[in-house]
Write an enzyme that holds these catalytic residues in place. Structure first.
Site, PDB file in Angstrom:
ATOM      1  N   LYS A   9     -11.428  -5.857   4.618  1.00 40.26           N
ATOM      2  CA  LYS A   9     -10.415  -5.118   5.377  1.00 40.26           C
ATOM      3  C   LYS A   9      -9.321  -6.068   5.881  1.00 40.26           C
ATOM      4  O   LYS A   9      -9.594  -7.235   6.167  1.00 40.26           O
ATOM      5  CB  LYS A   9     -11.150  -4.507   6.571  1.00 40.26           C
ATOM      6  CG  LYS A   9     -10.354  -3.631   7.484  1.00 40.26           C
ATOM      7  CD  LYS A   9     -11.280  -3.159   8.599  1.00 40.26           C
ATOM      8  CE  LYS A   9     -10.520  -2.431   9.676  1.00 40.26           C
ATOM      9  NZ  LYS A   9      -9.578  -3.265  10.408  1.00 40.26           N
ATOM     10  N   LYS A  14     -10.240 -12.829   6.088  1.00 36.47           N
ATOM     11  CA  LYS A  14     -10.344 -13.307   4.694  1.00 36.47           C
ATOM     12  C   LYS A  14      -9.579 -14.609   4.478  1.00 36.47           C
ATOM     13  O   LYS A  14     -10.104 -15.556   3.909  1.00 36.47           O
ATOM     14  CB  LYS A  14      -9.765 -12.272   3.708  1.00 36.47           C
ATOM     15  CG  LYS A  14     -10.457 -10.955   3.646  1.00 36.47           C
ATOM     16  CD  LYS A  14      -9.747  -9.999   2.711  1.00 36.47           C
ATOM     17  CE  LYS A  14      -8.328  -9.664   3.141  1.00 36.47           C
ATOM     18  NZ  LYS A  14      -8.217  -8.944   4.415  1.00 36.47           N
ATOM     19  N   LYS A  40       0.788  -9.398   2.514  1.00 35.64           N
ATOM     20  CA  LYS A  40       1.107 -10.168   3.730  1.00 35.64           C
ATOM     21  C   LYS A  40       1.489 -11.622   3.400  1.00 35.64           C
ATOM     22  O   LYS A  40       2.070 -12.319   4.210  1.00 35.64           O
ATOM     23  CB  LYS A  40      -0.142 -10.149   4.644  1.00 35.64           C
ATOM     24  CG  LYS A  40       0.186 -10.226   6.095  1.00 35.64           C
ATOM     25  CD  LYS A  40      -0.949  -9.985   7.097  1.00 35.64           C
ATOM     26  CE  LYS A  40      -2.383 -10.079   6.715  1.00 35.64           C
ATOM     27  NZ  LYS A  40      -3.281 -10.469   7.834  1.00 35.64           N
ATOM     28  N   ASP A 125      -8.539  -2.999   1.620  1.00 37.37           N
ATOM     29  CA  ASP A 125      -8.470  -1.706   2.315  1.00 37.37           C
ATOM     30  C   ASP A 125      -8.417  -0.559   1.321  1.00 37.37           C
ATOM     31  O   ASP A 125      -9.052   0.470   1.509  1.00 37.37           O
ATOM     32  CB  ASP A 125      -7.228  -1.635   3.210  1.00 37.37           C
ATOM     33  CG  ASP A 125      -7.380  -2.508   4.436  1.00 37.37           C
ATOM     34  OD1 ASP A 125      -7.578  -3.724   4.256  1.00 37.37           O
ATOM     35  OD2 ASP A 125      -7.335  -1.973   5.552  1.00 37.37           O
TER      36      ASP A 125
HETATM   37  P1  ADP Z   1      -7.101 -11.348   6.862  1.00 39.52           P
HETATM   38  O1  ADP Z   1      -6.700 -12.384   5.894  1.00 39.52           O
HETATM   39  O2  ADP Z   1      -8.408 -10.696   6.524  1.00 39.52           O
HETATM   40  O3  ADP Z   1      -6.028 -10.301   7.082  1.00 39.52           O
HETATM   41  P2  ADP Z   1      -6.908 -13.486   8.803  1.00 39.52           P
HETATM   42  O4  ADP Z   1      -7.711 -14.545   8.165  1.00 39.52           O
HETATM   43  O5  ADP Z   1      -5.424 -13.604   8.744  1.00 39.52           O
HETATM   44  O6  ADP Z   1      -7.347 -12.040   8.287  1.00 39.52           O
HETATM   45  O7  ADP Z   1      -7.413 -13.420  10.322  1.00 39.52           O
HETATM   46  C1  ADP Z   1      -6.846 -12.551  11.283  1.00 39.52           C
HETATM   47  C2  ADP Z   1      -6.869 -13.245  12.642  1.00 39.52           C
HETATM   48  O8  ADP Z   1      -8.205 -13.447  13.066  1.00 39.52           O
HETATM   49  C3  ADP Z   1      -6.194 -14.601  12.618  1.00 39.52           C
HETATM   50  O9  ADP Z   1      -5.318 -14.701  13.712  1.00 39.52           O
HETATM   51  C4  ADP Z   1      -7.330 -15.595  12.738  1.00 39.52           C
HETATM   52  O10 ADP Z   1      -6.971 -16.710  13.491  1.00 39.52           O
HETATM   53  C5  ADP Z   1      -8.409 -14.797  13.438  1.00 39.52           C
HETATM   54  N1  ADP Z   1      -9.770 -15.213  13.015  1.00 39.52           N
HETATM   55  C6  ADP Z   1     -10.313 -15.095  11.797  1.00 39.52           C
HETATM   56  N2  ADP Z   1     -11.575 -15.571  11.769  1.00 39.52           N
HETATM   57  C7  ADP Z   1     -11.843 -16.007  13.015  1.00 39.52           C
HETATM   58  C8  ADP Z   1     -12.992 -16.612  13.668  1.00 39.52           C
HETATM   59  N3  ADP Z   1     -14.108 -16.846  12.995  1.00 39.52           N
HETATM   60  N4  ADP Z   1     -12.872 -16.956  14.983  1.00 39.52           N
HETATM   61  C9  ADP Z   1     -11.749 -16.712  15.663  1.00 39.52           C
HETATM   62  N5  ADP Z   1     -10.649 -16.143  15.132  1.00 39.52           N
HETATM   63  C10 ADP Z   1     -10.688 -15.789  13.830  1.00 39.52           C
HETATM   64 MG    MG Z   2      -5.002 -12.539   4.764  1.00 38.28          MG
END
Ligand code: ADP
Ligand code: MG
Length: 271
Positions: A9, A14, A40, A125
């Site tokens: 999601k 990720k 994104k 998603d």
């Molecule tokens: P996605 O790629 O799935 O959209 P992201 O990797 O960009 O998600 O993460 C979304 C937010 O959550 C980011 O701001 C990231 O810093 C935070 N985040 C992700 N994993 C962790 C974790 N294990 N602990 C704290 N914050 C996290």
């Molecule tokens: Mg991402």
């Protein structure tokens, strides 16, 4: 060559997980290619120290029929990790998966899909044509579902299982499920057990549990992966251990997706 895909999601973690895994693989001496497959286009940002790289879709659109060189789409980040961003259309226009299709076509043409390990970071998603392409065409040989214990992220993970199972049933793809990664949202005390049980019910296992830790945000503010920013931290060790678990994993399965009421029953049992 290992081809690993992280699906889950939006916002579940990720890209954070993918970039830290790539950094850990590279630290281990592997040649790594990370491909961001999310409109994104921020998958490789921490590996690139905050520099946004041009997306394949933008470049393809700009150039029309003029040739594109690999150096224009493949960029070198932390410890030599090769970084690519597929990109996506302007919001409200066209299919969000188009960037992914354009990326695979271009990288194939350039012969650039080469590394010891390729990490695909894919938005899960909606598993429509474009987002399913890495699975359908056999690029994503091993899928790791990134989820927390929140119902909506388990729901998205389950949908990805449906896509893997359907593609495998039709004998059209060699895409398999490698496992489930729990990226904790810290929402309930039995989150790990819940995700472990979800993994078991879909016929898979928990590859790793990544705790929620403030160092992830700190590293992000410094435009680095945790592995680079805080190499001695517990969180960096967690990402390294996850990287080893993935490299050691040989258990690839065709998942058994759950019905919505089954999924809700698992979530309810561990609340
Ligand atoms: P996605 O790629 O799935 O959209 P992201 O990797 O960009 O998600 O993460 C979304 C937010 O959550 C980011 O701001 C990231 O810093 C935070 N985040 C992700 N994993 C962790 C974790 N294990 N602990 C704290 N914050 C996290
Ligand atoms: Mg991402």
């Amino acid at each position: 060559m290992r081809q690993i895909a992280l699906y889950g999601k939006g916002g579940i973690g990720k890209s954070t997980t993918a970039a830290n895994l790539s950094a850990a693989f590279a630290e281990g001496g592997m040649k790594v290619l990370q491909i961001g497959c999310d409109p994104k286009h921020d998958s490789t940002r921490m590996l690139m120290h905050g520099a946004g790289i041009p997306t394949v879709l933008d470049l393809v659109r700009e150039r029309e029929s003029d040739p594109i060189a690999s150096s224009e789409v493949v960029f070198t980040g932390y410890r030599g990790v090769q970084c690519v961003e597929a990109g996506g259309p302007e919001p409200g226009v066209g299919c969000a998966g188009r960037g992914i299709i354009a990326t695979f076509q271009l990288l194939e043409k350039l012969g650039a899909l080469k590394a010891d390990v390729v990490v695909y970071d894919v938005l899960g998603d909606v598993v429509c044509g474009g987002f399913a392409m890495p699975m359908r065409e056999g690029y994503a040989e091993e899928v790791y579902l990134v989820t927390s214990g929140e119902l909506m992220s388990l729901y998205a993970a389950n949908n990805i299982c449906k896509a893997i199972a359907r593609l495998a049933r039709h004998g059209r793809s060699k895409c398999r499920l490698g496992g489930v990664i729990c990226n904790s949202a810290n929402t309930h005390p039995r989150e790990k057990e819940l995700v472990e049980e979800f993994a078991r019910q879909i016929g898979s296992t928990l590859t790793g549990f990544v705790p929620r830790d403030r160092v992830v945000q700190l590293a992000e503010l410094h435009k680095q992966t945790v592995v680079e920013y805080a190499p001695d931290s517990g969180q960096a060790q967690i990402y390294r251990a996850l990287a080893s678990s993935i490299l050691d994993n040989r258990a690839l399965t065709i998942p058994v997706p759950l019905e919505t009421d089954q999924l809700e029953a698992v979530a309810l049992a561990y609340i």
